[in-house]
Scaffold this active site. Structure first.
Site, PDB file in Angstrom:
ATOM      1  N   HIS A 147       0.854  -1.193   0.000  1.00 29.43           N
ATOM      2  CA  HIS A 147       0.000   0.000   0.000  1.00 29.43           C
ATOM      3  C   HIS A 147       0.892   1.247   0.000  1.00 29.43           C
ATOM      4  CE1 HIS A 147      -3.814   2.072   0.331  1.00 29.43           C
ATOM      5  NE2 HIS A 147      -3.109   2.979   0.971  1.00 29.43           N
ATOM      6  N   ALA A 148       0.696   2.110  -0.996  1.00 28.43           N
ATOM      7  CA  ALA A 148       1.618   3.229  -1.205  1.00 28.43           C
ATOM      8  C   ALA A 148       1.655   4.175  -0.004  1.00 28.43           C
ATOM      9  CB  ALA A 148       1.202   4.004  -2.454  1.00 28.43           C
TER      10      ALA A 148
ATOM     11  N   HIS B 288       0.068  11.562  -6.213  1.00 36.63           N
ATOM     12  CA  HIS B 288      -0.494  11.663  -4.851  1.00 36.63           C
ATOM     13  C   HIS B 288       0.638  11.598  -3.816  1.00 36.63           C
ATOM     14  CE1 HIS B 288      -3.439  10.875  -1.564  1.00 36.63           C
ATOM     15  NE2 HIS B 288      -2.434  10.169  -1.074  1.00 36.63           N
ATOM     16  N   GLU B 289       1.493  10.615  -3.972  1.00 34.65           N
ATOM     17  CA  GLU B 289       2.584  10.447  -2.991  1.00 34.65           C
ATOM     18  C   GLU B 289       3.544  11.626  -3.037  1.00 34.65           C
ATOM     19  OE1 GLU B 289       2.286   8.380  -0.712  1.00 34.65           O
ATOM     20  OE2 GLU B 289       0.665   7.242  -1.627  1.00 34.65           O
TER      21      GLU B 289
ATOM     22  N   HIS C  35       2.570  14.472  -0.897  1.00 36.14           N
ATOM     23  CA  HIS C  35       3.033  14.371   0.494  1.00 36.14           C
ATOM     24  C   HIS C  35       4.495  14.804   0.589  1.00 36.14           C
ATOM     25  CE1 HIS C  35      -0.550  12.408   1.985  1.00 36.14           C
ATOM     26  NE2 HIS C  35      -0.417  11.349   1.213  1.00 36.14           N
TER      27      HIS C  35
ATOM     28  N   GLU D  71      -3.533  15.053   2.114  1.00 40.57           N
ATOM     29  CA  GLU D  71      -3.978  14.096   1.092  1.00 40.57           C
ATOM     30  C   GLU D  71      -4.328  14.773  -0.231  1.00 40.57           C
ATOM     31  OE1 GLU D  71      -3.512  11.070   1.464  1.00 40.57           O
ATOM     32  OE2 GLU D  71      -3.181  11.053   3.626  1.00 40.57           O
TER      33      GLU D  71
ATOM     34  N   HIS E  20      -6.591   0.422   5.465  1.00 39.38           N
ATOM     35  CA  HIS E  20      -6.596   1.438   6.527  1.00 39.38           C
ATOM     36  C   HIS E  20      -7.211   0.960   7.842  1.00 39.38           C
ATOM     37  CE1 HIS E  20      -6.001   3.327   2.676  1.00 39.38           C
ATOM     38  NE2 HIS E  20      -5.549   4.405   3.261  1.00 39.38           N
TER      39      HIS E  20
ATOM     40  N   TYR F 141      -9.504  11.424   3.397  1.00 37.94           N
ATOM     41  CA  TYR F 141      -9.611  11.261   1.939  1.00 37.94           C
ATOM     42  C   TYR F 141     -10.921  11.833   1.422  1.00 37.94           C
ATOM     43  CZ  TYR F 141      -5.833   8.008   2.943  1.00 37.94           C
ATOM     44  OH  TYR F 141      -4.668   7.443   3.398  1.00 37.94           O
TER      45      TYR F 141
END
Ligand code: X8Z
Ligand code: ZN
Length: 627
Positions: free
Chosen positions: A367-368, A397-398, A401, A425, A526, A536
């Site tokens: 999971h990323a 997305h990553e 962060h 997020e 999660h 999210y």
């Protein structure tokens, strides 16, 4: 599991892609933390155990805790990174021990911080103390035996999820990513069912552990000063807990009618594909037919629901494969979007230390996630990248962060974090909203950008399958957990209550009978990973607000869905300013600086999808929508 330990150290000692929010106070007199000096001071103190020294001022206390936290985070980061990228019984021991130390630290910090609660102090220190007292996603109980048990449970549950696989009756065994691929690509009802049901065998073994986790974490929440973990989680948004719940439901109310239209249309098309005896025209959609293991986003069934067949659809996956992109090139392409905005290049260490490819010889948590290691100096991502559009989006997305980490690097540790967790997020996703057909053409990922009405509707449908389909899922997960934590849902009702919420929010049903021997919530990362999920839901609403605001700053005029801020330095500056604030101020301040509004609001997402909304209403006019 690191996520809970992120928050373990509310001080943003470590930030793993999904971080906790902020609270009151304002930044007028930033805390000075000289890392070098504080490291030495902390070493000398040997992670002091006792209560805060009575002669220590609030500001001194904050500085000491930050220094001690930095020191501890070096050890925790190392243990969790290795655990996440190499799941073995040995790394479980190392990670659980590290987690225990993190919880012990957190518990001491909270107990000491309480002593300053009602004292007069400058606003910056007051905010720092308030953030410490906000608690983490798995708050530490004030009892060493429970800290140890909590850490072991969380390490173990995440490990079981991360190393899960399903062997079908033919003896073929597959890990999650391969099962997901079948769910995305197969159109064979029974094969889909087998895979859907098969993955859900991963979670019953930790159902009891989850129940125990709830007990211990609730005790932790009480020790911090909340009634239960639900109230602690809801308390992370600079609002009273009931008003945050009301606010999040208000946001859902803004988008719910649109979701119902999408559901109605998709159900009708699935009825044509699989037959109305399988997909009833006025009922719930079987959960395994939506192209995703959790029915959380539906873009993988785009081919079944494409509005206009003879119009070019943007096949980014095909372009990435045809052009021979590998994992690193995809990551560099994502980085290229951020640097086009004037944000800095990623440090070389990012590519050296990140895990971009699934190792073949060991279990990892695929999971990323994004990691803020070494206080902003060694940011990394961990993602089992596949050469697909979905993974390309996840890389953006990553990196969202990662850019937050880089931009708030110089904030004191206590202010490192998103303005709230939904902000963290939303950053990478905001950027992907600028990946318009015109942008894809500019970077050579498609040849022609068709500008017809039909092409617009096709593109909007693809986006809606990603963004609108997600909203009720994003909302219901924590509706379930809030009730589990508060005791409104009893352990013996975990599964039935899960499906009740899936049904009422998403309009979907399990394709086979489920009972309390199942633990279907636990088959979503999660839950065993204990990452709060409302973030999210909020992100999917706010990213459109951010997109709108950035497009305005770029002086873009035209429909929102055609705007791209690629290459625009003014928009980039605005985004960079938001990121640099971290959580130094309550989130409405950050929201105002970014958008001019102080509230989260669903009008931008509705505006973005205006063409598709009208199209759907017209298409569905003879159908009976709802369930
Ligand atoms: O978990 C994630 C990210 C890491 S923070 C990959 N997401 C949610 C999910 O996969 O369920 C991003 C969208 C929703
Ligand atoms: Zn994320």
């Amino acid at each position: 599991m690191p996520i809970h330990l992120v928050a373990v150290l509310t001080l943003a000692l470590i930030m793993l892609g999904c971080d906790d929010g902020s609270s009151e106070g304002s930044q007028s007199d930033p805390i000075k933390v000289s890392t070098e000096d504080d490291y030495q001071a902390a070493s000398a103190m040997q992670m002091s155990d006792g209560p805060a020294n009575q002669s220590e001022s609030a500001a001194e206390f904050v500085a000491r805790i930050q220094a001690e936290g930095l020191l501890l985070s070096t050890e925790l980061d190392a243990a969790f990174w290795v655990r996440n990228t190499y799941i073995t019984p040995d790394t479980a021991i190392l990670a659980a021990k590290a987690g225990e130390r993190g919880l012990a630290f957190e518990s001491r910090m909270v107990e000491q911080a309480k002593q300053y609660r009602d004292m007069p102090m400058d606003p910056v220190t007051a905010r720092a103390i308030a953030l410490m007292l906000r608690g983490s996603s798995a708050p530490a109980p004030n009892d060493p035996a429970l800290q140890s048990e909590l850490s072991e449970i969380l390490t173990d549950m995440e490990g079981q999820y991360g190393s899960g696989s399903y062997c079908n009756p033919q003896g073929e065994c597959r890990e999650l990513q391969d099962l997901e691929k079948i769910l995305a690509e197969s159109r064979d009802y029974d094969e889909l069912l087998d895979v859907w049901r098969g993955w859900r065998e991963v979670s019953p073994p930790y159902r009891e552990q989850y129940q125990r986790f709830v007990e211990i974490a609730n005790r932790g929440a009480r020790d911090v000063g909340y009634n239960n973990l639900a109230e602690l989680w809801q308390g992370g948004y600079d609002m009273d807990s009931p008003s945050f719940v009301t606010e999040s439901r208000r946001l859902w109310g803004q988008v719910e009618p649109f979701y119902e239209q999408l559901h109605c249309y998709v159900r009708d098309r699935l009825g044509s594909t699989y037959g109305t005896e399988k997909v009833p025209a006025d009922g719930l959609i079987p959960a395994h037919l939506l192209g995703n293991m959790w029915s959380q986003s539906w873009e993988n069934i785009y081919d079944l629901v494409e509005p206009y067949e003879d119009v070019s659809s943007l096949d980014v996956t095909a372009a990435l494969v045809d052009q021979g992109y590998d994992e690193r090139q995809m990551t560099e392409a994502a980085e290229g979007f951020f640097t086009s905005l004037g944000l800095p290049e990623l440090p070389d260490s990012f590519y050296q230390n990140s895990m971009l490819k699934k190792p073949q010889d060991r279990n990892v948590v695929c999971h990323a996630s994004a990691w803020d290691i070494a206080n902003g100096e060694d940011p990394r991502i961990k993602q089992c990248v596949e050469i697909t559009e979905e993974h390309f989006e996840t890389l953006h997305h990553e990196l969202g962060h990662i850019y937050y980490y880089l931009m708030y690097k110089d904030q004191p540790p206590v202010f490192k974090g998103g303005a709230h967790d939904g902000f963290h997020e939303a950053i990478g996703d905001t950027v992907t909203l600028s990946m318009t057909p015109a942008y894809l053409k500019e970077v050579g990922l498609i040849d022609t950008a068709d500008e017809s009405y039909e092409a617009t509707i096709n593109k909007q449908m693809k986006m809606a399958l990603m963004k609108i389909a997600f909203l009720p899922f994003g909302k219901m997960i924590d509706e379930w957990r809030w009730q589990v934590f508060s005791g409104e849902i009893a352990p013996e009702d975990y599964n039935a209550s899960w499906w009740k919420l899936r049904e009422s929010y998403q309009g979907i049903a399990p394709p086979v009978t489920r009972t309390e021997t199942n633990f279907d919530a636990g088959a979503k990362y999660h839950i065993p990973g204990n990452t709060p999920y409302t973030r999210y839901f909020l992100s999917f609403i706010m990213q459109f607000q951010f997109h709108q605001a950035l497009c305005e700053s770029a002086e873009y005029e035209g429909p929102l869905h055609e705007c791209s801020i690629y290459n625009n330095k003014v928009a980039g500056q605005k985004l960079g300013d938001l990121l640099s604030m971290g959580q130094s101020q309550p989130w409405p301040e950050a929201m105002q600086a970014m958008t001019g509004q102080r509230a989260m609001d669903g009008s931008a997402i509705i505006d973005y999808f205006a063409p598709l909304n009208s199209w759907l209403v017209d298409k569905n006019k003879d159908l009976q929508c709802g369930w």
